[in-house]
Enzyme design. Structure first.
Site, mmCIF file in Angstrom:
data_model
loop_
_atom_site.group_PDB
_atom_site.id
_atom_site.type_symbol
_atom_site.label_atom_id
_atom_site.label_comp_id
_atom_site.label_asym_id
_atom_site.label_seq_id
_atom_site.Cartn_x
_atom_site.Cartn_y
_atom_site.Cartn_z
ATOM 1 N N GLY A 89 -3.873 50.748 -18.622
ATOM 2 C CA GLY A 89 -3.713 49.948 -17.410
ATOM 3 C C GLY A 89 -4.388 48.596 -17.457
ATOM 4 O O GLY A 89 -4.473 47.905 -16.443
ATOM 5 N N GLN A 90 -4.863 48.184 -18.644
ATOM 6 C CA GLN A 90 -5.554 46.892 -18.735
ATOM 7 C C GLN A 90 -4.532 45.755 -18.775
ATOM 8 O O GLN A 90 -3.613 45.765 -19.599
ATOM 9 C CB GLN A 90 -6.442 46.844 -19.988
ATOM 10 C CG GLN A 90 -7.301 45.594 -20.049
ATOM 11 C CD GLN A 90 -8.320 45.609 -21.188
ATOM 12 O OE1 GLN A 90 -8.360 46.535 -21.989
ATOM 13 N NE2 GLN A 90 -9.126 44.571 -21.255
ATOM 14 N N ASN B 63 -10.545 49.851 -17.458
ATOM 15 C CA ASN B 63 -9.244 50.150 -18.039
ATOM 16 C C ASN B 63 -9.258 49.620 -19.472
ATOM 17 O O ASN B 63 -9.724 48.503 -19.718
ATOM 18 C CB ASN B 63 -8.126 49.481 -17.237
ATOM 19 C CG ASN B 63 -8.027 50.046 -15.828
ATOM 20 O OD1 ASN B 63 -8.347 51.206 -15.602
ATOM 21 N ND2 ASN B 63 -7.595 49.228 -14.885
ATOM 22 N N HIS C 31 -13.879 43.983 -17.998
ATOM 23 C CA HIS C 31 -14.306 43.931 -16.596
ATOM 24 C C HIS C 31 -14.451 45.341 -16.060
ATOM 25 O O HIS C 31 -13.669 46.229 -16.382
ATOM 26 C CB HIS C 31 -13.319 43.128 -15.740
ATOM 27 C CG HIS C 31 -11.891 43.539 -15.934
ATOM 28 N ND1 HIS C 31 -11.144 43.165 -17.039
ATOM 29 C CD2 HIS C 31 -11.083 44.309 -15.188
ATOM 30 C CE1 HIS C 31 -9.940 43.676 -16.942
ATOM 31 N NE2 HIS C 31 -9.879 44.387 -15.835
ATOM 32 N N LEU C 32 -15.472 45.502 -15.233
ATOM 33 C CA LEU C 32 -15.756 46.782 -14.589
ATOM 34 C C LEU C 32 -15.274 46.691 -13.148
ATOM 35 O O LEU C 32 -15.743 45.840 -12.378
ATOM 36 C CB LEU C 32 -17.271 47.043 -14.647
ATOM 37 C CG LEU C 32 -17.799 48.295 -13.975
ATOM 38 C CD1 LEU C 32 -17.162 49.554 -14.554
ATOM 39 C CD2 LEU C 32 -19.320 48.364 -14.118
ATOM 40 N N HIS C 33 -14.307 47.550 -12.795
ATOM 41 C CA HIS C 33 -13.833 47.589 -11.413
ATOM 42 C C HIS C 33 -14.834 48.373 -10.569
ATOM 43 O O HIS C 33 -15.261 49.472 -10.961
ATOM 44 C CB HIS C 33 -12.494 48.330 -11.321
ATOM 45 C CG HIS C 33 -11.335 47.659 -11.984
ATOM 46 N ND1 HIS C 33 -10.395 46.921 -11.284
ATOM 47 C CD2 HIS C 33 -10.940 47.626 -13.280
ATOM 48 C CE1 HIS C 33 -9.472 46.472 -12.132
ATOM 49 N NE2 HIS C 33 -9.784 46.885 -13.346
ATOM 50 N N ASP D 98 -11.569 41.113 -6.419
ATOM 51 C CA ASP D 98 -10.255 41.245 -7.049
ATOM 52 C C ASP D 98 -9.205 40.577 -6.154
ATOM 53 O O ASP D 98 -9.193 40.766 -4.929
ATOM 54 C CB ASP D 98 -9.925 42.725 -7.264
ATOM 55 C CG ASP D 98 -8.772 42.915 -8.227
ATOM 56 O OD1 ASP D 98 -9.003 43.431 -9.329
ATOM 57 O OD2 ASP D 98 -7.631 42.536 -7.877
HETATM 58 P P1 AMP Z 1 -6.997 45.414 -15.312
HETATM 59 O O1 AMP Z 1 -5.656 45.968 -14.957
HETATM 60 O O2 AMP Z 1 -8.064 46.484 -15.502
HETATM 61 O O3 AMP Z 1 -6.937 44.458 -16.477
HETATM 62 O O4 AMP Z 1 -7.476 44.620 -14.043
HETATM 63 C C1 AMP Z 1 -7.260 43.266 -13.886
HETATM 64 C C2 AMP Z 1 -7.571 42.962 -12.449
HETATM 65 O O5 AMP Z 1 -7.778 41.568 -12.332
HETATM 66 C C3 AMP Z 1 -6.461 43.352 -11.480
HETATM 67 O O6 AMP Z 1 -6.969 44.269 -10.510
HETATM 68 C C4 AMP Z 1 -6.043 42.017 -10.864
HETATM 69 O O7 AMP Z 1 -5.723 42.137 -9.493
HETATM 70 C C5 AMP Z 1 -7.269 41.153 -11.092
HETATM 71 N N1 AMP Z 1 -7.026 39.725 -11.200
HETATM 72 C C6 AMP Z 1 -6.129 39.112 -12.003
HETATM 73 N N2 AMP Z 1 -6.209 37.771 -11.850
HETATM 74 C C7 AMP Z 1 -7.211 37.544 -10.957
HETATM 75 C C8 AMP Z 1 -7.791 36.366 -10.383
HETATM 76 N N3 AMP Z 1 -7.363 35.133 -10.716
HETATM 77 N N4 AMP Z 1 -8.798 36.515 -9.487
HETATM 78 C C9 AMP Z 1 -9.237 37.732 -9.153
HETATM 79 N N5 AMP Z 1 -8.730 38.877 -9.656
HETATM 80 C C10 AMP Z 1 -7.732 38.790 -10.539
#
Ligand code: AMP
Length: 105
Positions: A92-93, A86, A99-101, A29
């Site tokens: 929070g998305q 999310n 994507h799976l955090h 991330d």
């Molecule tokens: P969400 O809030 O669940 O949609 O998470 C999106 C995640 O993607 C966030 O934690 C961001 O920091 C991450 N993110 C966004 N753009 C990038 C990128 N170019 N490379 C890596 N992570 C990213």
């Protein structure tokens, strides 16, 4: 295609890739919220968990299995970790490609 994760998958923008196969990619991330913060992303563009269909069951199961394998391979499974999807803006998305955090401190 405006999806940032599709651009990462297509190598149009850089990322720190941890693992990749035909179905998914794992990268760091860019704005980590924990010491370890990885994203497990299916290569198939699916906007949210709410858009999953029955024939995606195997793919989503694989995301979780590969997340667990990554925790073992990178040796943070002993500490424990969190897996989180999310869903929707209220959930929070921010990036509308499933994507799976994986987070661990
Ligand atoms: P969400 O809030 O669940 O949609 O998470 C999106 C995640 O993607 C966030 O934690 C961001 O920091 C991450 N993110 C966004 N753009 C990038 C990128 N170019 N490379 C890596 N992570 C990213």
């Amino acid at each position: 295609m405006e999806c940032v994760f599709c651009k990462i998958i297509n190598k149009e923008i850089p990322s720190e890739i941890i693992f990749e196969d035909d179905d998914l990619i794992i990268f760091k991330d860019a704005n980590p919220k924990a010491k370890i913060h990885l994203l497990v992303v299916p290569k198939k563009h699916i906007a949210t968990i709410d858009d999953l269909e029955k024939n995606d069951v195997e793919l989503i199961g694989k995301l979780i299995l590969v997340a667990a394998k990554t925790a073992r391979d990178l040796n943070f499974y002993q500490k424990g970790y969190k897996l989180q999807f999310n869903v929707g803006r209220g959930g929070g998305q921010e990036v509308f490609h499933i994507h799976l955090h994986i987070t661990s401190n």
